[in-house]
Design an enzyme around this catalytic site. Structure first.
Site, PDB file in Angstrom:
ATOM      1  N   GLU A   1      -0.551  -9.503  -0.525  1.00  0.00           N
ATOM      2  CA  GLU A   1      -1.951  -9.832  -0.229  1.00  0.00           C
ATOM      3  C   GLU A   1      -2.793  -9.893  -1.504  1.00  0.00           C
ATOM      4  O   GLU A   1      -3.641 -10.768  -1.656  1.00  0.00           O
ATOM      5  CB  GLU A   1      -2.524  -8.811   0.766  1.00  0.00           C
ATOM      6  CG  GLU A   1      -1.902  -8.974   2.152  1.00  0.00           C
ATOM      7  CD  GLU A   1      -2.281  -7.865   3.113  1.00  0.00           C
ATOM      8  OE1 GLU A   1      -2.117  -6.683   2.769  1.00  0.00           O
ATOM      9  OE2 GLU A   1      -2.749  -8.184   4.224  1.00  0.00           O
TER      10      GLU A   1
ATOM     11  N   ALA B   1       0.855  -1.180   0.000  1.00  0.00           N
ATOM     12  CA  ALA B   1       0.000   0.000   0.000  1.00  0.00           C
ATOM     13  C   ALA B   1       0.896   1.237   0.000  1.00  0.00           C
ATOM     14  O   ALA B   1       2.022   1.207   0.509  1.00  0.00           O
ATOM     15  CB  ALA B   1      -0.894  -0.007   1.235  1.00  0.00           C
TER      16      ALA B   1
ATOM     17  N   GLY C   1       0.665  -5.182   0.980  1.00  0.00           N
ATOM     18  CA  GLY C   1      -0.567  -5.304   0.201  1.00  0.00           C
ATOM     19  C   GLY C   1      -0.340  -5.973  -1.149  1.00  0.00           C
ATOM     20  O   GLY C   1      -1.251  -6.597  -1.699  1.00  0.00           O
TER      21      GLY C   1
ATOM     22  N   GLU D   1       4.946  -5.074   7.033  1.00  0.00           N
ATOM     23  CA  GLU D   1       4.184  -3.991   7.681  1.00  0.00           C
ATOM     24  C   GLU D   1       4.672  -3.671   9.080  1.00  0.00           C
ATOM     25  O   GLU D   1       4.588  -2.551   9.553  1.00  0.00           O
ATOM     26  CB  GLU D   1       2.692  -4.360   7.738  1.00  0.00           C
ATOM     27  CG  GLU D   1       1.952  -4.293   6.414  1.00  0.00           C
ATOM     28  CD  GLU D   1       1.969  -5.593   5.623  1.00  0.00           C
ATOM     29  OE1 GLU D   1       2.846  -6.454   5.869  1.00  0.00           O
ATOM     30  OE2 GLU D   1       1.096  -5.731   4.748  1.00  0.00           O
TER      31      GLU D   1
HETATM   32  C1  HXC Z   1       4.957   4.360  -1.507  1.00  0.00           C
HETATM   33  C2  HXC Z   1       6.835   3.373  -2.367  1.00  0.00           C
HETATM   34  C3  HXC Z   1       6.496   2.134  -1.784  1.00  0.00           C
HETATM   35  C4  HXC Z   1       5.292   2.073  -1.023  1.00  0.00           C
HETATM   36  C5  HXC Z   1       8.355   1.896  -2.845  1.00  0.00           C
HETATM   37  N1  HXC Z   1       7.987   3.168  -3.012  1.00  0.00           N
HETATM   38  N2  HXC Z   1       7.462   1.243  -2.084  1.00  0.00           N
HETATM   39  N3  HXC Z   1       6.073   4.459  -2.224  1.00  0.00           N
HETATM   40  N4  HXC Z   1       4.555   3.209  -0.911  1.00  0.00           N
HETATM   41  N5  HXC Z   1       4.847   0.952  -0.451  1.00  0.00           N
HETATM   42  C6  HXC Z   1       8.696   4.212  -3.766  1.00  0.00           C
HETATM   43  C7  HXC Z   1       9.941   4.693  -3.028  1.00  0.00           C
HETATM   44  O1  HXC Z   1       9.597   5.665  -2.055  1.00  0.00           O
HETATM   45  C8  HXC Z   1      10.747   5.280  -4.152  1.00  0.00           C
HETATM   46  O2  HXC Z   1      10.239   6.551  -4.481  1.00  0.00           O
HETATM   47  C9  HXC Z   1      10.428   4.338  -5.328  1.00  0.00           C
HETATM   48  O3  HXC Z   1       9.194   3.695  -4.990  1.00  0.00           O
HETATM   49  C10 HXC Z   1      11.482   3.284  -5.521  1.00  0.00           C
HETATM   50  O4  HXC Z   1      11.707   2.630  -4.279  1.00  0.00           O
HETATM   51  P1  HXC Z   1      13.147   2.426  -3.605  1.00  0.00           P
HETATM   52  O5  HXC Z   1      12.940   2.207  -2.158  1.00  0.00           O
HETATM   53  O6  HXC Z   1      14.065   3.545  -4.001  1.00  0.00           O
HETATM   54  O7  HXC Z   1      13.636   1.104  -4.337  1.00  0.00           O
HETATM   55  P2  HXC Z   1      14.582  -0.050  -3.772  1.00  0.00           P
HETATM   56  O8  HXC Z   1      15.764   0.543  -3.058  1.00  0.00           O
HETATM   57  O9  HXC Z   1      14.837  -0.952  -4.956  1.00  0.00           O
HETATM   58  O10 HXC Z   1      13.734  -0.822  -2.676  1.00  0.00           O
HETATM   59  C11 HXC Z   1      12.565  -1.511  -3.066  1.00  0.00           C
HETATM   60  C12 HXC Z   1      11.732  -1.901  -1.812  1.00  0.00           C
HETATM   61  C13 HXC Z   1      11.488  -0.644  -0.933  1.00  0.00           C
HETATM   62  C14 HXC Z   1      12.509  -2.945  -0.988  1.00  0.00           C
HETATM   63  C15 HXC Z   1      10.440  -2.505  -2.318  1.00  0.00           C
HETATM   64  O11 HXC Z   1      10.979   0.381  -1.784  1.00  0.00           O
HETATM   65  C16 HXC Z   1      10.535  -0.858   0.188  1.00  0.00           C
HETATM   66  O12 HXC Z   1      10.894  -1.433   1.230  1.00  0.00           O
HETATM   67  N6  HXC Z   1       9.275  -0.382   0.011  1.00  0.00           N
HETATM   68  C17 HXC Z   1       8.254  -0.453   1.065  1.00  0.00           C
HETATM   69  C18 HXC Z   1       7.715  -1.842   1.205  1.00  0.00           C
HETATM   70  C19 HXC Z   1       6.655  -1.933   2.322  1.00  0.00           C
HETATM   71  O13 HXC Z   1       6.932  -1.593   3.472  1.00  0.00           O
HETATM   72  N7  HXC Z   1       5.469  -2.414   1.943  1.00  0.00           N
HETATM   73  C20 HXC Z   1       4.375  -2.554   2.901  1.00  0.00           C
HETATM   74  C21 HXC Z   1       3.540  -1.309   2.911  1.00  0.00           C
HETATM   75  S1  HXC Z   1       2.226  -1.417   4.099  1.00  0.00           S
HETATM   76  P3  HXC Z   1      11.236   7.787  -4.798  1.00  0.00           P
HETATM   77  O14 HXC Z   1      10.284   8.938  -5.013  1.00  0.00           O
HETATM   78  O15 HXC Z   1      12.145   7.928  -3.641  1.00  0.00           O
HETATM   79  O16 HXC Z   1      11.960   7.351  -6.059  1.00  0.00           O
HETATM   80  C22 HXC Z   1       1.017  -2.282   3.335  1.00  0.00           C
HETATM   81  C23 HXC Z   1      -0.272  -2.435   4.121  1.00  0.00           C
HETATM   82  C24 HXC Z   1      -1.353  -3.076   3.304  1.00  0.00           C
HETATM   83  O17 HXC Z   1       1.159  -2.747   2.257  1.00  0.00           O
HETATM   84  C25 HXC Z   1      -2.691  -2.770   3.913  1.00  0.00           C
HETATM   85  C26 HXC Z   1      -3.852  -3.204   3.036  1.00  0.00           C
HETATM   86  C27 HXC Z   1      -5.213  -2.777   3.543  1.00  0.00           C
END
Ligand code: HXC
Length: 259
Positions: free
Chosen positions: A113, A66, A110, A133
């Site tokens: 999921e 998400a 997400g 998360e």
């Molecule tokens: C918003 C995101 C994002 C996310 C990546 N980006 N994941 N933006 N929400 N979930 C953006 C980064 O900010 C970045 O933007 C660009 O995408 C590229 O990401 P990087 O981090 O620079 O890439 P990399 O170093 O290759 O790392 C990839 C990654 C990392 C390991 C996937 O991005 C990461 O850990 N993302 C978050 C993953 C996460 O925590 N997911 C769970 C979310 S909570 P810029 O502008 O800097 O280029 C969830 C709850 C679900 O999902 C609930 C459902 C109801």
């Protein structure tokens, strides 16, 4: 219908393909994308020509979860009152035709999921699955804590949800999260071949099989077996059951009418 966060196309006249398309954010999922995904799935589900749907992302990310830049703005009262972030996530569950997730790169939070809400997952060798998360101070919110233990067992699910570690494609296949792992450049070919195979199956039997397997995840064994038996009996009222069995006995290819 024009979509801003998806690329949608039809393959071989019978498979609907939906590619999540927010490349700059690694396909992070926001309300608009989830609304559009729901609408695109519904449209393919209602289209008589379509027998199977493939949901995919890019080579780098199926979806990285998400959108954290959106979630960071919300308080408990915002999300509880309006169901922002989670209101439109269950649309995938209501699709009655089979849905395959073709996953390359990150399927996190997400994203993992959404993949698990599909009927099965075909993974590219570079796929990475995770429920990170906890590092954001939250837990999975779209079925992750429920579907992951059913898919891979309690111990591995706890490990992933509590440590936030990612699983690579090989481990995900061993654990039963994905049905097959294929080279990245073959991912769409494999997913489309599987989807075409399914689309060519008698439609009502495919829909009933999906419904019945899903029942295994949503009820106890005796309820599930009872439900399966009722659907099994019901399929004896379809034209394709008659045709399929007659064709087998006549040693000729079946001509399914999907009725
Ligand atoms: C918003 C995101 C994002 C996310 C990546 N980006 N994941 N933006 N929400 N979930 C953006 C980064 O900010 C970045 O933007 C660009 O995408 C590229 O990401 P990087 O981090 O620079 O890439 P990399 O170093 O290759 O790392 C990839 C990654 C990392 C390991 C996937 O991005 C990461 O850990 N993302 C978050 C993953 C996460 O925590 N997911 C769970 C979310 S909570 P810029 O502008 O800097 O280029 C969830 C709850 C679900 O999902 C609930 C459902 C109801």
């Amino acid at each position: 219908m024009p979509y801003e966060t998806l690329q949608v196309r039809t393959e071989a006249g019978k498979v609907g393909v939906i590619a999540l398309n927010r490349p700059k954010q690694l396909n992070a999922l926001n309300d608009q994308l989830m609304d559009e995904l729901g609408a695109a799935l519904k449209a393919f589900d209602a289209d008589d020509a379509i027998g199977c749907i493939v949901v995919t992302g890019s080579e780098k990310a199926f979806a990285a979860g998400a959108d954290i830049s959106v979630m960071t703005k919300y308080s408990f009262s915002d999300v509880f009152r309006t169901e922002y972030i989670s209101r439109n996530w269950e649309a995938l569950r209501s699709v009655r035709k089979p849905v395959i997730a073709a996953v390359a790169g990150f399927a996190l939070g997400g994203g993992c999921e959404v993949a698990m809400m599909c009927d099965f997952i075909i993974a590219a060798e570079n796929a990475k699955f995770g429920q990170p998360e906890i590092k954001l101070g939250i837990i999975p919110g779209a079925g992750g804590t429920q579907r992951l233990p059913r898919a891979i067992g309690k111990s591995k699910a706890m490990d992933m949800v509590l440590t936030s570690r990612m699983m690579d494609a090989q481990e995900a296949e061993r654990a039963g999260l994905v049905s097959r792992v294929v080279p990245l450049d073959k991912l769409m070919d494999e997913a489309l071949a599987a989807a075409i195979t399914i689309a060519d199956m008698p439609r009502l039997a495919a829909m009933a099989a999906k419904e019945s397997v899903n029942r295994a995840f949503e009820s106890g064994l005796s309820d599930g077996v009872w439900y399966e038996r009722r659907l099994f009996h019901a399929l004896f009222s379809t034209a394709d059951q008659e045709e399929g069995m007659e064709a087998f006995l006549a040693k000729r290819p079946a001509q399914f009418s999907h009725r």
